[in-house]
Scaffold this active site. Structure first.
Site, PDB file in Angstrom:
ATOM      1  N   ILE A   1      41.798 -20.421 -28.625  1.00  0.00           N
ATOM      2  CA  ILE A   1      42.510 -19.405 -29.396  1.00  0.00           C
ATOM      3  C   ILE A   1      43.745 -18.929 -28.646  1.00  0.00           C
ATOM      4  O   ILE A   1      44.839 -18.822 -29.208  1.00  0.00           O
ATOM      5  CB  ILE A   1      41.572 -18.229 -29.721  1.00  0.00           C
ATOM      6  CG1 ILE A   1      40.478 -18.682 -30.689  1.00  0.00           C
ATOM      7  CG2 ILE A   1      42.354 -17.057 -30.319  1.00  0.00           C
ATOM      8  CD1 ILE A   1      39.342 -17.692 -30.840  1.00  0.00           C
TER       9      ILE A   1
ATOM     10  N   ARG B   1      34.904 -10.586 -29.184  1.00  0.00           N
ATOM     11  CA  ARG B   1      33.582  -9.994 -29.383  1.00  0.00           C
ATOM     12  C   ARG B   1      33.638  -8.536 -28.929  1.00  0.00           C
ATOM     13  O   ARG B   1      34.209  -8.213 -27.886  1.00  0.00           O
ATOM     14  CB  ARG B   1      32.506 -10.740 -28.591  1.00  0.00           C
ATOM     15  CG  ARG B   1      32.142 -12.106 -29.164  1.00  0.00           C
ATOM     16  CD  ARG B   1      31.404 -11.979 -30.489  1.00  0.00           C
ATOM     17  NE  ARG B   1      30.905 -13.242 -31.004  1.00  0.00           N
ATOM     18  CZ  ARG B   1      31.590 -14.073 -31.772  1.00  0.00           C
ATOM     19  NH1 ARG B   1      32.841 -13.781 -32.103  1.00  0.00           N
ATOM     20  NH2 ARG B   1      31.044 -15.184 -32.209  1.00  0.00           N
TER      21      ARG B   1
ATOM     22  N   ASP C   1      39.262  -6.199 -34.474  1.00  0.00           N
ATOM     23  CA  ASP C   1      38.560  -6.939 -35.526  1.00  0.00           C
ATOM     24  C   ASP C   1      37.082  -7.004 -35.202  1.00  0.00           C
ATOM     25  O   ASP C   1      36.292  -7.491 -36.007  1.00  0.00           O
ATOM     26  CB  ASP C   1      39.127  -8.350 -35.677  1.00  0.00           C
ATOM     27  CG  ASP C   1      38.557  -9.075 -36.886  1.00  0.00           C
ATOM     28  OD1 ASP C   1      38.448  -8.433 -37.953  1.00  0.00           O
ATOM     29  OD2 ASP C   1      38.209 -10.262 -36.768  1.00  0.00           O
TER      30      ASP C   1
ATOM     31  N   GLU D   1      27.998  -3.910 -34.651  1.00  0.00           N
ATOM     32  CA  GLU D   1      28.468  -4.309 -35.984  1.00  0.00           C
ATOM     33  C   GLU D   1      27.304  -4.347 -36.964  1.00  0.00           C
ATOM     34  O   GLU D   1      26.248  -4.877 -36.612  1.00  0.00           O
ATOM     35  CB  GLU D   1      29.157  -5.683 -35.913  1.00  0.00           C
ATOM     36  CG  GLU D   1      30.422  -5.653 -35.067  1.00  0.00           C
ATOM     37  CD  GLU D   1      31.113  -7.007 -34.969  1.00  0.00           C
ATOM     38  OE1 GLU D   1      30.590  -8.001 -35.536  1.00  0.00           O
ATOM     39  OE2 GLU D   1      32.170  -7.082 -34.338  1.00  0.00           O
TER      40      GLU D   1
ATOM     41  N   HIS E   1      35.403  -7.700 -38.520  1.00  0.00           N
ATOM     42  CA  HIS E   1      35.126  -9.014 -37.932  1.00  0.00           C
ATOM     43  C   HIS E   1      35.363 -10.110 -38.977  1.00  0.00           C
ATOM     44  O   HIS E   1      34.564 -11.037 -39.122  1.00  0.00           O
ATOM     45  CB  HIS E   1      33.696  -9.089 -37.387  1.00  0.00           C
ATOM     46  CG  HIS E   1      33.525 -10.136 -36.326  1.00  0.00           C
ATOM     47  ND1 HIS E   1      32.535 -10.094 -35.381  1.00  0.00           N
ATOM     48  CD2 HIS E   1      34.224 -11.274 -36.063  1.00  0.00           C
ATOM     49  CE1 HIS E   1      32.613 -11.146 -34.580  1.00  0.00           C
ATOM     50  NE2 HIS E   1      33.630 -11.890 -34.980  1.00  0.00           N
TER      51      HIS E   1
END
Length: 328
Positions: free
Chosen positions: A163, A243, A267, A272, A291
């Site tokens: 990424i 994360r 994000d 979560e 997310h």
């Protein structure tokens, strides 16, 4: 004997349609002996009963624990997980049972890199603040909310795997300099991409936008803690598209509240879904998305095709694409 596959139901929309282009299921035609269905149970963790029914599991968010695969009647041979992260799967327990685990790293590189850029642009342009003052009839307040130009600023990346390496050339034209910290990537590669390798402390202290793009593991859990936020500029913005537990959320809230840092774009959150009473949701200098900022039609079709292709390969006795190992 048929090779049975189950896909977790969190990949269905509220109307009962796949969250990705159903044409991705064409991948299953690679083996005529495959039987496929949506897993009937809507679960947050794969149960031993589910593991006893399927040879292959196509998993999105549900966890796969040691308990999931512990029983002697577990028939799972492959767990194909959507996305690059596999911290929700006990890979060591699966390996001990002879179960292959795969992910889909290439399918998410560009979408997550674009998600990071989206948060950078939204924060630098104070997009949501400007939207809010218009809706509240405060048009003339716009002079009080000047954006942040990027050409004289530094972008800092914590983690520069797939990424990060996708993000560097996309972001490089907008910034004065891109600084990166990743102990597992050679400095020459950074240089070829137009970035400069720096220590962790240098990246967080010298950057105007600090983006987390590393995996979650024992080394990175709470890597962005009170000490790290204390090294950042008071004008700097923090972004996490990796994360949630990589940042210490209590420390982040404290840094945002005190003005130790200027803003955050998340994000991902430490828990979560985020709790409705989280302090982050009451802050005007924070953007929080579920997310899912990288979730696009292209992203999800690529992810599904890659995951299903791995399952087909294993069903035919072949090596899958993108296997992962414990500690990777």
């Amino acid at each position: 004997m048929a090779f049975r596959i189950g896909t977790t139901r969190d990949l269905l929309t509220a109307s009962g349609k796949p969250a990705f282009n159903a044409a991705a299921f064409e991948e299953l035609q690679g083996n005529p002996d495959i039987e496929w269905e949506w897993i009937p149970e809507d679960v947050s963790e794969i149960t031993p009963d589910i593991a006893a029914r399927y040879d292959g599991l196509h998993v999105n968010l549900p966890r796969v624990t040691a308990t999931s695969v512990a029983r002697d009647d577990c028939r799972v041979k492959i767990i194909a997980r959507n996305g690059v992260g596999f911290d929700t799967v006990d890979v060591a327990a699966c390996a001990a049972k002879g179960i292959t685990v795969t992910n889909t790293p290439f399918a998410i590189r560009r979408p997550v890199a674009v998600a990071a850029l989206t948060l950078i642009f939204a924060l630098s342009g104070k997009l949501f603040t400007k939207d809010r003052i218009v809706r509240e009839g405060r048009w003339n307040d716009r002079v009080e909310h000047m954006g942040i130009g990027l050409t004289g600023r530094r972008l800092g990346l914590i983690g520069a795997g797939g990424i990060g390496q996708e993000l560097i050339p996309l972001a490089r034209p907008f910034f004065r300099e891109v600084l990166v910290n990743d102990p597992y990537v050679d400095a020459d590669l950074y240089a070829r991409l137009g970035a400069v390798k720096r220590s962790f402390d240098e990246v967080v202290s010298e950057s105007d936008f600090v983006v987390v793009a590393c995996p979650l593991n024992d080394e990175t859990r709470h890597l962005m803690n009170a000490a790290a936020f204390g090294k950042m500029k008071p004008t700097a913005c923090f972004i996490n598209v990796a994360r949630g537990p990589i940042h210490d959320e209590a420390a982040l809230c404290a840094a945002l509240t005190s003005g130790q840092i200027a803003a955050a774009g998340l994000d991902v959150t430490e828990v979560e879904p985020i709790a409705p009473d989280s302090p982050l949701l009451g802050m005007t200098n924070t953007i929080v998305t579920p997310h899912a900022l990288c979730w696009t039609d292209e992203c999800f079709e690529d992810i599904a095709r890659t995951a299903l292709r791995s399952i087909v390969q294993v069903s035919l006795g072949r090596d899958p694409v993108h296997p992962v190992a414990a500690g990777q």
